[in-house]
Design a protein around this motif. Structure first.
Motif: not given
Length: 834
Positions: A497, A441, A438
Motif C-alpha cells: 500500500r 488503511d 495508507v
C-alpha cells in the motif's frame, strides 16, 4: 470508629468498581449479590450490582470521571451502612473478594488484615464478633522538613538550557507576585525528564524552606484500585502529601473533594516544591497545586498536557541529546579515556541510541559490566536493527528500552495503538498524515486524529513542516509490537500500500515537472482516479516534494524490493529519476536504478504473457541505460559500459523502438568518452529510430548529441547545422524545453569557437549560462558552460579574474553534486594563483 469505617468503606468501594470493569466481574457478581442480598436494600441485590456495573462501563467509555466518582461514592455509602450495622461484614467481604479476585482486592484485604503502613490497620483478633481497630499514627511531618524527591545516583551532565528554563519558571522571582508556578517537562519515554526534575529539585533546596514532596503516578497506576477507579490515584496522592504536612495527625478524609480542600488549607502558609512524576492527566496536577505563595509544582509527563498552559503552566519539551551531549553522557559513565580511545565507535553508539539517555545508560552499563566488551564490538552488534532493542537491555530485559517504552504503548487506546504498531513497519521514520493513513488503511482525517493522540503521548514528534517523525528506537519498539500482535501477512500488505502510494505521487510529480518524457511504465489506470496534489494552484512544488521525500522513497524502494514487489519497484525507480535530472545525488540515483533494474529483471522472469515480458524487458533496458549516467559521473566507467551493452541487447529483444533509440543515445554518450570514433554512427541510428517511432523529442535529443559528436570529430560546419536544427526543435515544441535549448546553445558556442568565431562563441555561452542559471536546478549544465567559457577566456588572454570567476562557480556546483570534476578545476585554480 466512624473514620475507620469510612476509610474501610471507601477502599472497599474502590475495589468493587475496579472489579466491575475487569474480566472477573461475571464470575464475581453472584457471590457479591449474595453478600448484598443478606443486607438488602429496596432494590434486588443482583439488579443493584448490574446497574452499577453498567453505569461504570458507560462512564469509562465516555471518559466521564465525575460519573465514575458518583457511582463509587454511592457504593461507599452503601458499604458504610452495612459495616455500621454489622462489623463482621468487613471481614466477610474481604474473604469473598480474596477468593473471587485476589489481584483486584489486594488493597482492601490488606486494610482488613492490617497490611498497610499508614492509617487504620484492622488486626485479626476478634472484638464485637469481627475486627479490632488498631489506629496507628502516621509519621508526623512536624518531626522534620519533608525532602522526598529521590536523589540522582549517576553523574548528571547536559540539559543546561532546560534547567535554566526551570530556574526562570519556578525560581525565586517566578512567584514574586504570590502565585504558585507550574512547569511541565514533556518528552518521549527515556529522554531523561525524571532525572532532570530530580536534579533541579536538588539544586533548588534553598528555595523551598518548607520542603519538597514527591508523587510517582506510575507507581500509583500500578495499584489495581488506582488503575480501575476514577480519581483514585489523585486521591491517594493527596493522602500521601497530607501525611507529610503539618497536622497529619488530625486524620485524612475519605473523599477526593475533602482531601483536595484540606491539602489547600494545610499548604496555605508553606513554601514547598511538589514534584509530580509521570503524570498523564491534567486533573492529576490541578488537584495537587499547593496554595502557599512562592510554592511550585514540577511535573513530568510523556504527553504535552497543553490544557495546563491555560492555567499558566510553563511547558518545556525535553528532546534527545545531540551528538555532543550523548558523548558527554558516555564520558560521564565510561570515562573520557575510554571514549577517546574508541572515538568513532562512541559516536556511532550515540547515533544508534538516537541520543536517548536511557538507551545510552544501558549501553554504558553493558560496557562497564563486561570488561571484555569494546565499544566497537557493541556498535557492530547494535548496528543490526533486528537485534538492536534486544541489545539495549540488562538482566534479561528486566531493564531495557522496550520496558521503558512499554507503559506508554499500553496506555494508548486500541485504534491509536494499532496505528503506532503499523508506523513501526514504515520503511522511514518521517512521514505525513497521508502515508500514515495508507499504512493503517484508514482515511486521512482519522489518521490525523490518531497522530495527534500519538503526538500527545510523545511517541511521535510533529515537525515544523507538518510532517511527523518517530524516534528510531520508538519505531523499533512499535515494529516489535507489530510483529507480536499483527497478522503475518499484514507487513507485506502495508509495504505494498505504501509503495503504491509513493508510486502514484512520484509519477504525478514526474509528469508535473515535464509531461513530455520517455516512460516505460503504463500508469494511466492507476493515476486516473487518484488525486493529484501538484495540479492544484496552491499545490506543492513537485521537485521540492520529491527532494524532501527522497530518503523515504529510497527506503520504500529497498523495502518493497525485499518483499518482491517488482511491479511497484521498477516503475517507482523510473519516475524517481526525474529528481536526479535536476539534483544529481549520485549515490541515491545509482542505488534506486540498481533496485529498479533488478526488479524489472525479476518481473520479466516471473511474467506470464508475452506482453508482460516485453514490457518488463523494455523497463530493464531503460533503467540500465539510465544507470550509466551516475556510474560515469562516479568514475565507474567499465561498469557503465557493461550496463549499456546489456541495455542495448534487452532493448532490441523487447522490440520497443523508442526505448532502443534512448539506449543508443546513452551508449553514444559513453562512446564519446571511450570510443569517440563510433559515437556519430550510434547517434545517427538513435535519431533514425526516433524518427521511425514518431518520437519528436527523442529526435531533438539525438540531434543534439549527434551535433556534439560531429564537432568533436572535426566536422564543425556539419555540427552547426545539426545543432541549430536541434535548438529549433526544442524551442518550437508544444512544451518548449528552455533547459535543453540552452544546452544546445552552449554547444553551438563551442562550435563557434572551433570555427574561430570567438565573439559569437562568447555570446552564445553567456546566454546559455544566463538561461541555465534561471532554470530550476540546471546548475550542472551551467557549470559545464562556465568551464567552456573560462577555456576561451584563458586562451584569448582575457582578464584572469574573469577566468577565476567562472572556474570558482563551476567548482562550487560540482562540489555540491559530488562530481569529481571539481577536483580537476580546483587544481587549475591553484595553478592560476601561483
Amino acid at each position: 470508629m466512624e473514620a475507620e469505617l469510612a476509610a474501610l468503606a471507601a477502599t472497599g468501594a474502590t475495589t468493587l468498581v475496579g472489579l466491575m470493569v475487569s474480566e472477573s466481574w461475571e464470575r464475581a457478581k453472584g457471590g457479591l449479590a449474595r453478600f448484598f442480598g443478606r443486607r438488602a436494600s429496596g432494590q434486588a441485590a443482583e439488579d443493584e450490582l448490574s446497574t452499577a456495573s453498567a453505569e461504570v462501563g458507560r462512564a469509562r467509555a465516555a471518559g466521564d470521571t465525575e460519573a465514575q466518582a458518583d457511582i463509587q461514592a454511592r457504593l461507599r455509602q452503601r458499604l458504610e451502612d452495612i459495616f455500621q450495622e454489622d462489623l463482621a461484614a468487613a471481614e466477610e467481604l474481604a474473604e469473598l473478594l480474596s477468593e473471587l479476585a485476589p489481584e483486584a482486592s489486594r488493597t482492601f484485604v490488606s486494610l482488613v488484615s492490617g497490611g498497610v503502613n499508614y492509617g487504620p490497620a484492622f488486626q485479626g483478633s476478634h472484638i464485637h464478633g469481627g475486627i479490632t481497630f488498631n489506629v496507628q499514627s502516621a509519621p508526623s511531618a512536624g518531626l522534620g522538613r519533608p525532602n522526598q524527591v529521590p536523589v540522582v545516583t549517576v553523574p548528571f551532565s547536559n540539559r543546561t538550557a532546560e534547567l535554566a528554563c526551570l530556574d526562570e519558571a519556578l525560581g525565586t522571582t517566578a512567584g514574586g507576585d504570590g502565585s504558585v508556578c507550574v512547569s511541565v517537562l514533556d518528552g518521549l519515554p527515556g529522554v531523561g525528564k525524571t532525572t532532570m526534575a530530580w536534579r533541579w529539585a536538588d539544586l533548588s533546596q534553598g528555595r523551598f524552606p518548607d520542603g519538597q514532596l514527591y508523587v510517582d503516578f506510575a507507581a500509583l497506576r500500578d495499584q489495581p484500585a488506582a488503575v480501575t477507579s476514577a480519581g483514585a490515584d489523585v486521591s491517594e496522592a493527596l493522602a500521601m502529601c497530607l501525611r507529610s504536612l503539618p497536622g497529619s495527625g488530625d486524620g485524612i478524609p475519605s473523599s477526593l473533594a475533602e482531601r483536595t480542600n484540606l491539602f489547600r488549607s494545610r499548604s496555605a502558609n508553606l513554601r514547598i516544591l511538589l514534584v509530580l512524576d509521570d503524570v498523564n492527566q491534567p486533573a492529576q496536577v490541578r488537584a495537587l497545586i499547593p496554595k502557599g505563595a512562592g510554592s511550585a509544582v514540577l511535573v513530568t509527563s510523556q504527553g504535552r498536557l497543553g490544557e495546563l498552559a491555560m492555567d499558566g503552566a510553563r511547558l518545556v519539551s525535553v528532546k534527545p541529546l545531540d551528538a555532543h551531549g550523548g558523548l558527554a553522557l558516555l564520558e560521564d559513565r565510561c570515562g573520557t579515556e575510554a571514549v577517546e580511545a574508541e572515538a568513532e565507535a562512541a559516536e556511532r553508539l550515540v547515533e544508534l541510541c538516537g541520543g536517548l539517555p536511557v538507551a545510552l545508560q544501558i549501553v554504558a552499563a553493558r560496557l562497564l559490566a563486561d570488561e571484555s566488551l569494546t565499544m566497537t564490538e557493541l556498535a557492530v552488534e547494535l548496528d543490526d536493527e533486528a537485534v538492536r532493542l534486544a541489545g539495549m537491555a540488562l538482566e534479561g530485559e528486566e531493564f531495557s528500552v522496550s520496558a521503558v517504552l512499554g507503559p506508554s504503548y499500553r496506555l494508548l487506546a486500541p485504534d491509536a495503538a494499532r496505528l503506532y504498531r503499523l508506523l513501526g513497519w514504515l520503511p522511514t521514520g518521517t512521514f505525513d498524515a497521508g502515508v500514515a493513513a495508507v499504512a493503517a488503511d484508514i482515511d486521512t482525517r482519522r489518521a490525523k486524529r490518531l497522530l495527534r493522540v500519538l503526538a500527545k503521548a510523545s511517541v511521535v514528534d510533529v515537525m515544523d513542516d507538518g510532517r511527523f517523525r518517530m524516534h528510531d528506537l520508538v519505531r523499533l519498539h512499535a515494529r516489535e509490537r507489530a510483529v507480536e500482535e499483527e497478522p503475518e501477512t499484514a507487513h507485506a500488505a502495508l509495504i505494498e500500500r505504501v509503495g503504491t502510494h509513493y508510486l502514484v505521487l512520484t509519477a504525478f510529480a514526474d509528469r508535473a515537472m515535464r509531461e513530455e518524457r520517455l516512460r516505460v511504465a503504463r500508469l494511466t489506470p492507476l493515476l486516473r482516479d487518484a488525486d493529484n496534489p501538484f495540479a492544484a494552484a496552491d499545490g506543492p512544488s513537485p521537485l521540492e516534494w520529491m527532494d524532501t521525500e527522497r530518503p523515504a522513497i529510497l527506503a520504500v524502494l529497498r523495502t518493497a524490493a525485499g518483499h518482491g514487489l517488482h511491479t511497484v519497484v521498477w516503475p517507482l525507480a523510473e519516475a524517481f529519476t526525474a529528481l536526479f535530472w535536476h539534483r544529481r545525488y549520485l549515490g541515491a540515483w545509482k542505488e534506486s536504478l540498481e533496485l529498479g533494474a533488478g526488479a524489472a529483471a525479476a518481473a520479466a522472469a516471473s511474467a506470464v504473457t508475452a506482453e508482460e515480458i516485453a514490457l518488463a524487458t523494455a523497463a530493464e533496458a531503460r533503467l540500465r541505460s539510465l544507470l550509466s549516467r551516475p556510474l560515469l559521473d562516479l568514475g565507474e566507467n567499465d561498469r557503465a559500459g557493461a550496463e549499456l551493452e546489456r541495455a542495448a541487447a534487452l532493448a532490441e529483444a523487447a522490440g520497443d523502438l523508442v526505448v532502443h533509440a534512448s539506449v543508443l543515445e546513452f551508449l553514444g554518450r559513453y562512446q564519446d568518452l571511450h570510443e569517440p570514433s563510433r559515437s556519430v554512427e550510434t547517434y545517427q541510428l538513435s535519431l533514425e529510430l526516433n524518427e521511425r517511432a514518431g518520437e519528436s523529442r527523442g529526435v531533438a535529443i539525438a540531434a543534439f548529441f549527434l551535433g556534439c559528436a560531429q564537432d568533436a570529430r572535426g566536422d564543425h560546419t556539419e555540427a552547426m547545422v545539426t545543432l541549430r536544427r536541434a535548438r529549433q526543435d526544442f524551442a518550437v515544441r508544444q512544451e518548449p524545453d528552455r533547459r535543453m535549448a540552452a544546452r544546445v546553445g552552449a554547444a553551438i558556442g563551442v562550435v563557434h569557437d572551433h570555427l574561430g568565431e570567438t565573439e559569437e562563441a562568447v555570446r552564445e555561452l553567456r546566454e546559455a549560462i544566463r538561461v541555465l542559471g534561471e532554470e530550476e536546478d540546471a546548475t550542472h549544465y551551467e557549470a559545464q558552460a562556465r568551464e567552456q567559457l573560462a577555456d576561451i577566456a584563458g586562451r584569448t588572454g582575457e582578464c584572469e579574474d574573469l577566468v577565476r570567476e567562472h572556474l570558482r562557480r563551476a567548482v562550487e556546483i560540482y562540489e555540491a553534486t559530488g562530481n569529481r570534476r571539481a577536483e580537476t578545476l580546483r587544481r587549475r585554480l591553484e595553478d592560476l594563483d601561483h
